[in-house]
Design a protein around this motif. Sequence first.
Motif, short mmCIF file in Angstrom:
data_model
loop_
_atom_site.label_atom_id
_atom_site.label_comp_id
_atom_site.label_asym_id
_atom_site.label_seq_id
_atom_site.Cartn_x
_atom_site.Cartn_y
_atom_site.Cartn_z
N MET A 1 -79.28 -14.28 -8.38
CA MET A 1 -78.57 -13.85 -9.55
C MET A 1 -79.29 -14.39 -10.78
N LEU A 2 -79.51 -13.52 -11.75
CA LEU A 2 -80.18 -13.90 -12.99
C LEU A 2 -79.18 -13.74 -14.13
N THR A 3 -79.08 -14.76 -14.96
CA THR A 3 -78.15 -14.73 -16.08
C THR A 3 -78.82 -15.30 -17.33
N THR A 4 -78.34 -14.85 -18.49
CA THR A 4 -78.77 -15.46 -19.75
C THR A 4 -77.74 -16.51 -20.10
N LEU A 5 -78.19 -17.71 -20.36
CA LEU A 5 -77.29 -18.82 -20.65
C LEU A 5 -76.93 -18.82 -22.13
N ASN A 6 -75.65 -18.88 -22.41
CA ASN A 6 -75.17 -18.81 -23.79
C ASN A 6 -75.07 -20.22 -24.37
N THR A 7 -76.22 -20.81 -24.60
CA THR A 7 -76.28 -22.16 -25.15
C THR A 7 -77.67 -22.41 -25.71
N ALA A 8 -77.79 -23.40 -26.52
CA ALA A 8 -79.11 -23.80 -27.03
C ALA A 8 -79.88 -24.49 -25.90
N TYR A 9 -81.18 -24.39 -25.95
CA TYR A 9 -82.06 -25.03 -24.98
C TYR A 9 -82.02 -26.52 -25.24
N SER A 10 -81.41 -27.31 -24.31
CA SER A 10 -81.19 -28.72 -24.59
C SER A 10 -82.20 -29.68 -23.95
N ASP A 11 -82.96 -29.24 -22.97
CA ASP A 11 -84.01 -30.10 -22.41
C ASP A 11 -85.17 -30.08 -23.38
N THR A 12 -85.67 -31.24 -23.71
CA THR A 12 -86.77 -31.26 -24.66
C THR A 12 -88.13 -31.33 -23.99
N SER A 13 -88.20 -31.99 -22.85
CA SER A 13 -89.47 -32.05 -22.12
C SER A 13 -89.20 -32.50 -20.69
N ARG B 1 -75.30 -25.10 -9.58
CA ARG B 1 -74.73 -25.14 -10.93
C ARG B 1 -75.85 -25.30 -11.97
N LEU B 2 -75.86 -24.39 -12.94
CA LEU B 2 -76.77 -24.51 -14.07
C LEU B 2 -76.03 -25.20 -15.20
N LEU B 3 -76.62 -26.27 -15.69
CA LEU B 3 -76.02 -27.05 -16.77
C LEU B 3 -76.77 -26.75 -18.06
N PRO C 1 -80.26 -13.58 -2.29
CA PRO C 1 -78.81 -13.76 -2.23
C PRO C 1 -78.34 -15.20 -2.41
N ASN C 2 -79.24 -16.17 -2.20
CA ASN C 2 -78.89 -17.58 -2.38
C ASN C 2 -79.61 -18.18 -3.58
N GLY C 3 -79.90 -17.34 -4.59
CA GLY C 3 -80.63 -17.79 -5.76
C GLY C 3 -79.82 -17.65 -7.03
N LEU C 4 -80.05 -18.56 -7.95
CA LEU C 4 -79.41 -18.54 -9.27
C LEU C 4 -80.45 -18.96 -10.30
N ALA C 5 -80.60 -18.16 -11.34
CA ALA C 5 -81.54 -18.49 -12.42
C ALA C 5 -80.87 -18.20 -13.75
N GLY C 6 -81.10 -19.08 -14.69
CA GLY C 6 -80.57 -18.90 -16.04
C GLY C 6 -81.69 -19.03 -17.05
N VAL C 7 -81.76 -18.05 -17.93
CA VAL C 7 -82.77 -18.04 -18.99
C VAL C 7 -82.10 -18.49 -20.28
N PHE D 1 -86.29 -21.53 -18.66
CA PHE D 1 -85.29 -21.23 -17.63
C PHE D 1 -85.12 -22.41 -16.68
N THR D 2 -84.02 -22.34 -15.94
CA THR D 2 -83.78 -23.19 -14.77
C THR D 2 -83.46 -22.23 -13.63
N ALA D 3 -84.08 -22.43 -12.49
CA ALA D 3 -83.86 -21.56 -11.33
C ALA D 3 -83.61 -22.42 -10.10
N MET D 4 -82.77 -21.89 -9.19
CA MET D 4 -82.40 -22.61 -7.97
C MET D 4 -82.35 -21.65 -6.80
N LEU D 5 -82.74 -22.13 -5.63
CA LEU D 5 -82.75 -21.30 -4.43
C LEU D 5 -82.37 -22.18 -3.24
N ALA D 6 -81.39 -21.75 -2.43
CA ALA D 6 -80.92 -22.55 -1.30
C ALA D 6 -81.09 -21.80 0.00
#
Length: 174
Positions: A1-13, A44-46, A117-123, A131-136
């Motif tokens: 599943m691919l989603t756009t995250l409704n937040t500011a990019y908070s990781d700096t590096s 969970r995408l934080l 089917p076991n994947g989650l990614a947020g841009v 982005f952050t992406a996860m696969l189980a």
Amino acid sequence: MLTTLNTAYSDTSAADLAWALGREPLPALAALDLEINDAKLQLRLLGASHQVLLEEERGSCSETVACIPGSSTPLPLGVAKRLGDWEYEFAARVEHLTAGQFAGRAQELLALVADHPNGLAGVFPGSPYAFTAMLAQRHEGQVHWRTWHAYPQDGQLVATRTRVGARMPLAAAL
């Protein structure tokens, strides 16, 4: 599943990421609930990267890799721990890529995870490659997950691998 995250990019590096086991669930921007055989898994995408919650009949496990205010545990290259009846293994690496390499790798990873089917990614807004992406998956009675945390401004891609499974009896390990 691919989603756009409704937040500011908070990781700096990549250097700002910290690792923790056993944290309580943090507020998620997106989550994917999975049942893989007898394991319940929540990816969970934080706003500050990822958290995985695992629950089986033998117990539960929580892994957090994120920018955690006040955390003194930097992202380790590797961890191996006993958690009750489980063995937990974690590994992380930082890839340094050119702009062209980064764009290609980002597109490849997002396509892989979005169609799984076991994947989650947020841009994150502002860059298609932030982005952050996860696969189980479950393999040989163990639960595995991989994550990718992209830092296009620095050309860094943090990749993690985790394995959680029942401890092998000494006789079976020989």
